[in-house]
Motif scaffolding. Structure first.
Motif, PDB file in Angstrom:
ATOM      1  N   MET A  22       0.826  -1.200   0.000  1.00  0.00           N
ATOM      2  CA  MET A  22       0.000   0.000   0.000  1.00  0.00           C
ATOM      3  C   MET A  22       0.859   1.249   0.000  1.00  0.00           C
ATOM      4  N   ASP A  23       0.853   1.958  -1.135  1.00  0.00           N
ATOM      5  CA  ASP A  23       1.495   3.265  -1.264  1.00  0.00           C
ATOM      6  C   ASP A  23       2.935   3.241  -0.732  1.00  0.00           C
ATOM      7  N   LEU A  24       3.723   2.303  -1.221  1.00  0.00           N
ATOM      8  CA  LEU A  24       5.097   2.114  -0.758  1.00  0.00           C
ATOM      9  C   LEU A  24       6.046   3.023  -1.528  1.00  0.00           C
ATOM     10  N   SER A  25       6.828   3.809  -0.798  1.00  0.00           N
ATOM     11  CA  SER A  25       7.841   4.671  -1.419  1.00  0.00           C
ATOM     12  C   SER A  25       9.125   4.616  -0.599  1.00  0.00           C
ATOM     13  N   PHE A  26      10.256   4.360  -1.261  1.00  0.00           N
ATOM     14  CA  PHE A  26      11.547   4.358  -0.580  1.00  0.00           C
ATOM     15  C   PHE A  26      12.663   4.340  -1.618  1.00  0.00           C
ATOM     16  N   MET A  27      13.892   4.588  -1.169  1.00  0.00           N
ATOM     17  CA  MET A  27      15.065   4.545  -2.027  1.00  0.00           C
ATOM     18  C   MET A  27      16.152   3.715  -1.354  1.00  0.00           C
ATOM     19  N   VAL A  28      16.988   3.075  -2.162  1.00  0.00           N
ATOM     20  CA  VAL A  28      18.160   2.353  -1.671  1.00  0.00           C
ATOM     21  C   VAL A  28      19.377   2.936  -2.362  1.00  0.00           C
ATOM     22  N   ASP A  29      20.354   3.382  -1.585  1.00  0.00           N
ATOM     23  CA  ASP A  29      21.560   3.981  -2.152  1.00  0.00           C
ATOM     24  C   ASP A  29      22.580   2.915  -2.522  1.00  0.00           C
ATOM     25  N   GLU A  30      23.389   3.222  -3.502  1.00  0.00           N
ATOM     26  CA  GLU A  30      24.461   2.332  -3.902  1.00  0.00           C
ATOM     27  C   GLU A  30      25.394   2.075  -2.717  1.00  0.00           C
ATOM     28  N   GLY A  31      25.750   0.816  -2.500  1.00  0.00           N
ATOM     29  CA  GLY A  31      26.663   0.465  -1.421  1.00  0.00           C
ATOM     30  C   GLY A  31      25.997   0.172  -0.094  1.00  0.00           C
ATOM     31  N   GLU A  32      24.676   0.244  -0.034  1.00  0.00           N
ATOM     32  CA  GLU A  32      23.970  -0.029   1.224  1.00  0.00           C
ATOM     33  C   GLU A  32      23.733  -1.524   1.428  1.00  0.00           C
ATOM     34  N   ILE A  33      23.576  -1.910   2.685  1.00  0.00           N
ATOM     35  CA  ILE A  33      22.856  -3.132   3.037  1.00  0.00           C
ATOM     36  C   ILE A  33      21.540  -2.642   3.622  1.00  0.00           C
ATOM     37  N   PHE A  34      20.485  -2.762   2.835  1.00  0.00           N
ATOM     38  CA  PHE A  34      19.181  -2.209   3.189  1.00  0.00           C
ATOM     39  C   PHE A  34      18.303  -3.365   3.656  1.00  0.00           C
ATOM     40  N   GLY A  35      17.928  -3.355   4.920  1.00  0.00           N
ATOM     41  CA  GLY A  35      17.142  -4.432   5.490  1.00  0.00           C
ATOM     42  C   GLY A  35      15.669  -4.085   5.564  1.00  0.00           C
ATOM     43  N   ILE A  36      14.822  -5.008   5.132  1.00  0.00           N
ATOM     44  CA  ILE A  36      13.372  -4.852   5.278  1.00  0.00           C
ATOM     45  C   ILE A  36      12.925  -5.873   6.312  1.00  0.00           C
ATOM     46  N   ILE A  37      12.493  -5.375   7.459  1.00  0.00           N
ATOM     47  CA  ILE A  37      12.184  -6.212   8.610  1.00  0.00           C
ATOM     48  C   ILE A  37      10.675  -6.237   8.817  1.00  0.00           C
ATOM     49  N   GLY A  38      10.149  -7.438   9.022  1.00  0.00           N
ATOM     50  CA  GLY A  38       8.720  -7.524   9.281  1.00  0.00           C
ATOM     51  C   GLY A  38       8.271  -8.955   9.460  1.00  0.00           C
ATOM     52  N   PRO A  39       7.109  -9.150  10.055  1.00  0.00           N
ATOM     53  CA  PRO A  39       6.584 -10.509  10.286  1.00  0.00           C
ATOM     54  C   PRO A  39       6.042 -11.113   9.001  1.00  0.00           C
ATOM     55  N   ASP A  40       5.671 -12.385   9.058  1.00  0.00           N
ATOM     56  CA  ASP A  40       5.003 -13.019   7.921  1.00  0.00           C
ATOM     57  C   ASP A  40       3.741 -12.236   7.576  1.00  0.00           C
ATOM     58  N   GLY A  41       3.501 -12.069   6.287  1.00  0.00           N
ATOM     59  CA  GLY A  41       2.327 -11.331   5.848  1.00  0.00           C
ATOM     60  C   GLY A  41       2.526  -9.843   5.743  1.00  0.00           C
ATOM     61  N   ALA A  42       3.748  -9.354   6.001  1.00  0.00           N
ATOM     62  CA  ALA A  42       4.008  -7.917   5.934  1.00  0.00           C
ATOM     63  C   ALA A  42       4.073  -7.404   4.497  1.00  0.00           C
ATOM     64  N   GLY A  43       4.343  -8.309   3.535  1.00  0.00           N
ATOM     65  CA  GLY A  43       4.466  -7.890   2.133  1.00  0.00           C
ATOM     66  C   GLY A  43       5.894  -7.931   1.615  1.00  0.00           C
ATOM     67  N   LYS A  44       6.817  -8.479   2.407  1.00  0.00           N
ATOM     68  CA  LYS A  44       8.224  -8.473   2.031  1.00  0.00           C
ATOM     69  C   LYS A  44       8.485  -9.280   0.758  1.00  0.00           C
ATOM     70  N   THR A  45       7.946 -10.493   0.704  1.00  0.00           N
ATOM     71  CA  THR A  45       8.178 -11.348  -0.462  1.00  0.00           C
ATOM     72  C   THR A  45       7.557 -10.752  -1.713  1.00  0.00           C
ATOM     73  N   THR A  46       6.365 -10.205  -1.587  1.00  0.00           N
ATOM     74  CA  THR A  46       5.717  -9.560  -2.737  1.00  0.00           C
ATOM     75  C   THR A  46       6.578  -8.420  -3.260  1.00  0.00           C
TER      76      THR A  46
END
Length: 309
Positions: A22-46
């Protein structure tokens, strides 16, 4: 300043009546380790499947390496390495045969790099073992170096450490650190909040939304409420009594102690100790101020979302 190589704006995805993103907006910079943390069903795999070009979003824009992913997927794909959450190896093939297959699929032929990957993963001794006969941790490491066989610039990893033992989890993160030192940008999802400490920035995700994005230390500092830690017995009885105190926002048992998120100015460690000693049969060892943990930040943000929703 590093440039953003992932730009996501107003991303939406539905599966029938379910709004996965739902209305997801974000950026990942070159050289980052960007972690997306959340429980099952949060939408991470999608989210990762969309970034890998496996499925398309219903709305929003995606730019990877300054290219429109939805229109130029074939030009972007060689720059990506993707490790899905589910078993992605050919079980009947050996370690060597799986890597040769990945090399052929990506059009990559560099025996020296393959040897280096095997050395990183400590899989040299298992070249002739079938993938199905490997341990869970070894299977994950093989899948990871398979995703790196063509030297991608961006690595997309969907819960790479789920279902493996603590030693294998540490080895997998050591392997990710090696790739990060090679200049690879890493976007990794995980349900484990302790793994956030290894990331340069972390997004806390819940029910298709990102609740907060920042460096782990700044997220902890953002809690805005003090934390008190108390060691007392019987722990379940003390916990049950303290969680109902009007000054307590959260009360969680962690090992042999209870961690309380309290309203600013409402309680001191001395107040908590006195309240605990008033519980029949309670024995208190100590109560003290404690630094916030990401678990407490996440829980507080989820409760805020529920209250606002």
């Amino acid at each position: 300043m590093n440039r953003a190589i992932v730009r996501v704006e107003h991303l939406e995805k539905r599966f029938g009546p379910v709004r996965a993103l739902m209305d997801l907006s974000f950026m990942v910079d070159e050289g980052e380790i960007f972690g997306i943390i959340g429980p099952d069903g949060a939408g991470k795999t999608t989210l990762l499947r969309i970034l890998a070009g496996v499925i398309r979003p219903d709305a929003g824009s995606l730019r990877l390496f300054d290219r429109d992913l939805l229109r130029e997927l074939e030009r972007v794909r060689p720059l990506l390495g993707y490790m899905p959450q589910n078993f992605s190896l050919y079980g009947d093939l050996t370690v060597r045969e799986n890597l040769l297959f990945f090399s052929t699929m990506y059009g990559a032929s560099d025996p020296a790099w393959m040897e280096r990957l095997l050395h990183f993963a400590r899989l040299e001794r298992f070249l002739d073992r079938r993938a199905v006969q490997l341990s869970g941790g070894m299977q994950k490491k093989l899948a990871l170096i398979g995703a790196m066989i063509h030297r991608p610039r961006l690595l997309l990893l969907d819960e790479p450490t789920t279902g493996v033992d603590p030693v294998s989890r540490r080895e997998l993160w050591d392997l990710l650190s090696e790739f990060h030192l090679q200049g690879v940008t890493i976007l990794v999802t995980t349900p484990y909040l302790d793994e956030a400490e290894r990331c340069t920035r972390v997004a806390l995700m819940h029910r298709g939304r990102m609740l907060a994005i920042d460096a782990p230390d700044r997220l902890r500092a953002s809690l805005g409420h003090p934390v008190i830690e108390i060691i007392a017995q019987p722990i379940m009885g003390v916990h049950a009594a303290l969680r109902d105190h009007p000054g307590v926002l959260e009360a969680v048992i962690l090992g042999d102690r209870i961690r309380l998120v309290v309203r600013e100015g409402s309680l001191s460690p001395e107040d908590v100790e006195e309240a605990a000693r008033g519980i029949p049969g309670a024995i208190v060892q100590e109560a003290r101020w404690a630094a916030p943990r990401l678990e407490e930040v996440f829980a507080h943000l989820m409760h805020q979302e529920t209250a606002d929703g």
